[in-house]
Write an enzyme that holds these catalytic residues in place. Structure first.
Site, mmCIF file in Angstrom:
data_model
loop_
_atom_site.group_PDB
_atom_site.id
_atom_site.type_symbol
_atom_site.label_atom_id
_atom_site.label_comp_id
_atom_site.label_asym_id
_atom_site.label_seq_id
_atom_site.Cartn_x
_atom_site.Cartn_y
_atom_site.Cartn_z
ATOM 1 N N GLY A 41 77.762 -55.354 39.536
ATOM 2 C CA GLY A 41 77.218 -54.408 40.497
ATOM 3 C C GLY A 41 75.812 -53.914 40.250
ATOM 4 O O GLY A 41 75.088 -53.606 41.187
ATOM 5 N N GLU A 95 74.121 -48.773 35.449
ATOM 6 C CA GLU A 95 75.380 -48.958 36.166
ATOM 7 C C GLU A 95 75.153 -48.763 37.660
ATOM 8 O O GLU A 95 74.277 -47.993 38.053
ATOM 9 C CB GLU A 95 76.396 -47.940 35.627
ATOM 10 C CG GLU A 95 77.753 -47.966 36.259
ATOM 11 C CD GLU A 95 78.561 -49.225 36.008
ATOM 12 O OE1 GLU A 95 78.139 -50.289 36.505
ATOM 13 O OE2 GLU A 95 79.612 -49.155 35.365
ATOM 14 N N ASP A 96 75.940 -49.455 38.477
ATOM 15 C CA ASP A 96 75.836 -49.248 39.923
ATOM 16 C C ASP A 96 76.479 -47.934 40.329
ATOM 17 O O ASP A 96 75.904 -47.159 41.078
ATOM 18 C CB ASP A 96 76.416 -50.431 40.712
ATOM 19 C CG ASP A 96 77.879 -50.732 40.419
ATOM 20 O OD1 ASP A 96 78.451 -50.159 39.455
ATOM 21 O OD2 ASP A 96 78.459 -51.558 41.137
ATOM 22 N N ASP A 99 82.354 -43.847 38.545
ATOM 23 C CA ASP A 99 83.439 -43.370 39.398
ATOM 24 C C ASP A 99 84.483 -42.671 38.523
ATOM 25 O O ASP A 99 84.316 -41.505 38.190
ATOM 26 C CB ASP A 99 84.021 -44.553 40.173
ATOM 27 C CG ASP A 99 84.970 -44.150 41.292
ATOM 28 O OD1 ASP A 99 85.123 -42.948 41.551
ATOM 29 O OD2 ASP A 99 85.567 -45.049 41.906
ATOM 30 N N GLY A 101 85.043 -43.255 35.419
ATOM 31 C CA GLY A 101 84.495 -43.107 34.074
ATOM 32 C C GLY A 101 85.230 -43.930 33.041
ATOM 33 O O GLY A 101 84.774 -44.045 31.904
ATOM 34 N N ASN A 102 86.352 -44.522 33.406
ATOM 35 C CA ASN A 102 87.156 -45.288 32.449
ATOM 36 C C ASN A 102 86.406 -46.497 31.895
ATOM 37 O O ASN A 102 86.357 -46.711 30.687
ATOM 38 C CB ASN A 102 88.472 -45.744 33.088
ATOM 39 C CG ASN A 102 89.407 -44.588 33.370
ATOM 40 O OD1 ASN A 102 89.363 -43.558 32.700
ATOM 41 N ND2 ASN A 102 90.255 -44.743 34.368
ATOM 42 N N THR A 103 85.839 -47.301 32.780
ATOM 43 C CA THR A 103 85.133 -48.510 32.338
ATOM 44 C C THR A 103 83.926 -48.141 31.484
ATOM 45 O O THR A 103 83.721 -48.693 30.406
ATOM 46 C CB THR A 103 84.685 -49.349 33.552
ATOM 47 O OG1 THR A 103 85.837 -49.703 34.318
ATOM 48 C CG2 THR A 103 83.956 -50.613 33.116
ATOM 49 N N ASP A 155 80.280 -53.539 45.697
ATOM 50 C CA ASP A 155 81.106 -54.487 46.453
ATOM 51 C C ASP A 155 82.483 -53.943 46.782
ATOM 52 O O ASP A 155 82.925 -52.928 46.246
ATOM 53 C CB ASP A 155 81.282 -55.773 45.646
ATOM 54 C CG ASP A 155 82.260 -55.595 44.496
ATOM 55 O OD1 ASP A 155 83.267 -56.317 44.456
ATOM 56 O OD2 ASP A 155 82.025 -54.729 43.617
ATOM 57 N N ARG A 161 77.894 -56.975 48.651
ATOM 58 C CA ARG A 161 76.847 -56.644 47.679
ATOM 59 C C ARG A 161 75.451 -56.843 48.272
ATOM 60 O O ARG A 161 74.514 -56.185 47.894
ATOM 61 C CB ARG A 161 76.954 -57.539 46.443
ATOM 62 C CG ARG A 161 78.107 -57.278 45.545
ATOM 63 C CD ARG A 161 77.982 -58.126 44.278
ATOM 64 N NE ARG A 161 79.225 -58.243 43.565
ATOM 65 C CZ ARG A 161 79.704 -57.329 42.734
ATOM 66 N NH1 ARG A 161 79.050 -56.216 42.536
ATOM 67 N NH2 ARG A 161 80.848 -57.523 42.111
#
Length: 171
Positions: A41, A95-96, A99, A101-103, A155, A161
């Protein structure tokens, strides 16, 4: 048929990326900076951002994914490891969207194992609706409370995208 509700215009994105690039240039002057884009992303945002940073820096990428459709699976899969040496360098993760925050939490934990001087986050969209982890976002181009966003690298199941602006996707 999906509906695309315009949120952020191409010109507004470019203006904000220019501002963030100038701020990064000031903040990291004299430091050994690596911009690390989180694939897939962030690639459009990163390409525009790096051209706005008026100082020498390196570029790298890391791949991680946790999404299927519009929902996070909660499982983080690393799809690409960094290519550069991160020890004693300043890392700016690009980062795109932040959200849940997990990743990003898992990526930051991994990067810390590489012994950098510092790790910070620059995101195109800082979205708060589903935040589960506290993420220290140093630079955010835009902050949104809710919505499922596509375009400018963002995406839905690998689609949309390529849209040059940011839209709220309604399925």
């Amino acid at each position: 048929m999906p509906e695309f509700i315009p949120l952020i215009s191409r010109q507004t994105i470019q203006n904000r990326v220019r501002e963030i690039g100038k701020q990064i240039s000031r903040d990291y002057q004299g430091k050994d900076l690596i911009l690390t884009g989180i694939l897939k992303g962030a690639f459009m945002f990163m390409a525009d951002l790096t051209r706005q940073i008026d100082m020498d820096h390196d570029i790298d990428f890391i791949g991680a994914s946790s999404y299927e459709g519009t929902h996070s699976t909660g499982q983080i899969v690393f799809t690409k490891q960094p290519d550069l040496e991160y020890r004693n360098r300043d890392i700016l993760l690009v980062e795109d969207i932040v959200d849940t925050g997990n990743t990003l939490t898992k990526i930051m934990e991994f990067i810390q194992l590489l012994n950098p001087n510092s790790v910070a986050v620059c995101t195109l969209i800082d979205k708060h609706e589903r935040r589960k982890k506290a993420i220290p976002v140093k630079y955010a181009c835009f902050s949104l409370e809710k919505g499922f966003i596509v375009g400018y690298g963002l995406d839905y199941d690998e689609k949309y995208r390529n849209k040059p602006e940011i839209y709220d996707l309604k399925l």
